[in-house]
Write a protein that holds these residues in place. Structure first.
Motif, PDB file in Angstrom:
ATOM      1  N   GLY A  88      -0.535   0.455  -1.237  1.00 44.16           N
ATOM      2  CA  GLY A  88       0.748   0.507  -1.921  1.00 44.16           C
ATOM      3  C   GLY A  88       0.851   1.765  -2.772  1.00 44.16           C
ATOM      4  N   PRO A  89       1.975   1.892  -3.484  1.00 45.88           N
ATOM      5  CA  PRO A  89       3.146   1.009  -3.493  1.00 45.88           C
ATOM      6  C   PRO A  89       3.945   1.116  -2.201  1.00 45.88           C
ATOM      7  CG  PRO A  89       3.574   2.956  -4.789  1.00 45.88           C
ATOM      8  CD  PRO A  89       2.137   3.044  -4.385  1.00 45.88           C
ATOM      9  N   ARG A  90       5.081   0.409  -2.185  1.00 51.47           N
ATOM     10  CA  ARG A  90       5.855   0.277  -0.953  1.00 51.47           C
ATOM     11  C   ARG A  90       6.300   1.627  -0.396  1.00 51.47           C
ATOM     12  NH1 ARG A  90      10.742  -3.846  -1.200  1.00 51.47           N
ATOM     13  NH2 ARG A  90       8.943  -5.201  -1.580  1.00 51.47           N
TER      14      ARG A  90
ATOM     15  N   ASN B 231       3.379   3.341   1.309  1.00 49.15           N
ATOM     16  CA  ASN B 231       3.049   2.643   2.549  1.00 49.15           C
ATOM     17  C   ASN B 231       4.050   2.948   3.653  1.00 49.15           C
ATOM     18  OD1 ASN B 231       0.963   1.517   1.114  1.00 49.15           O
ATOM     19  ND2 ASN B 231       1.495  -0.608   1.569  1.00 49.15           N
TER      20      ASN B 231
END
Length: 249
Positions: A88-90, A93
């Motif tokens: 992560g974070p989103r 990713n």
């Protein structure tokens, strides 16, 4: 057989060797660039790491990361549904999954995603979280099992009929890629990386053309047999190129 390591694997191995004093910066540049024309590091200023906001040379960017406390570079080779090597974070990713690879910088909260434009690569910096990894032994066992299971499944699907070159590769697994690694990379990891690349290449070769399959069922069966091998190959490469998980000694 010769095959080039993905660019994130090259940065992980050679960048870590440089941080640990095993190689000089010029060798890192030569190894990471490979056949590329140039590499740069972008986005460090946006993370508050100094600079004027413009891209830096590869050496300049790595030097700035060393000042920030970088202790190793570890590679990630994620795919949709399997973000192996990421924590992560989103945003990081998603960007890494889109690229198919990334590098996490140990000792910092920074990750780098390679963005290729022609023969140039820009390593774009992002915030990155701590990650969990398959260890070298686990990845090794998983790859060996996937190779056996895939070979058996493809034999049942008559792989030699629709992809004779894939059958040949599966019959000659000892002819794996020859990789050059810097000092400090455990020989077991060099071997694992070579076998991971070999598995990924076999899976990609077998999946690149569904035209030989007569029915949708056969196409689905082929993919079902090959995806575990592709996944095991990526996980093996992540373990082999993640210094924080290397065996001691």
């Amino acid at each position: 057989m010769s095959i080039e390591l993905p660019v994130s694997a090259r940065l992980a191995w050679w960048g870590t060797a440089w941080l640990r004093g095993h190689v000089v910066a010029d060798l890192v540049v030569d190894a990471v660039l490979g056949e590329d024309a140039t590499h740069a590091v972008a986005g460090l200023a946006d993370l508050g790491l100094g600079g004027d906001g413009t891209s830096e040379t590869l050496v300049g960017g790595l030097a700035r990361l060393r000042v920030e406390g970088a202790t190793w570079f570890g590679a990630a080779f994620p795919a949709e549904g399997d973000p192996v090597g990421l924590g992560g974070p989103r945003t990081f990713n998603a960007t890494a999954i889109e690229a198919g690879e990334a590098v996490v910088v140990g000792g910092t909260d920074i990750g780098l995603v390679p963005v290729r434009v022609g023969a140039a690569v820009s390593w774009v910096a992002h915030r990155a979280g701590r990650r969990q990894l398959p260890d070298v032994g686990e990845a090794d066992r998983g790859l060996r099992l996937a190779l056996v299971q895939t070979a058996e499944a493809l034999a049942g699907l008559e792989v030699a009929r629709w992809r004779p070159e894939v059958a040949d590769r599966l019959m000659n697994l000892r002819h794996r890629p020859s990789l050059t690694a810097p000092a400090g990379v455990p020989p077991r990891c060099v071997d694992l990386a070579a076998r991971g690349l070999q598995a990924s290449e076999i899976a990609a070769l077998a999946l690149e053309d569904d035209g030989a399959a007569v029915t949708a069922y056969e196409m689905a069966a082929r993919r079902q047999a090959l995806l575990p091998l592709e996944r095991a190959g990526r996980r093996a490469l992540v373990a082999a190129c993640s210094p924080e998980g290397w065996p001691p000694g």
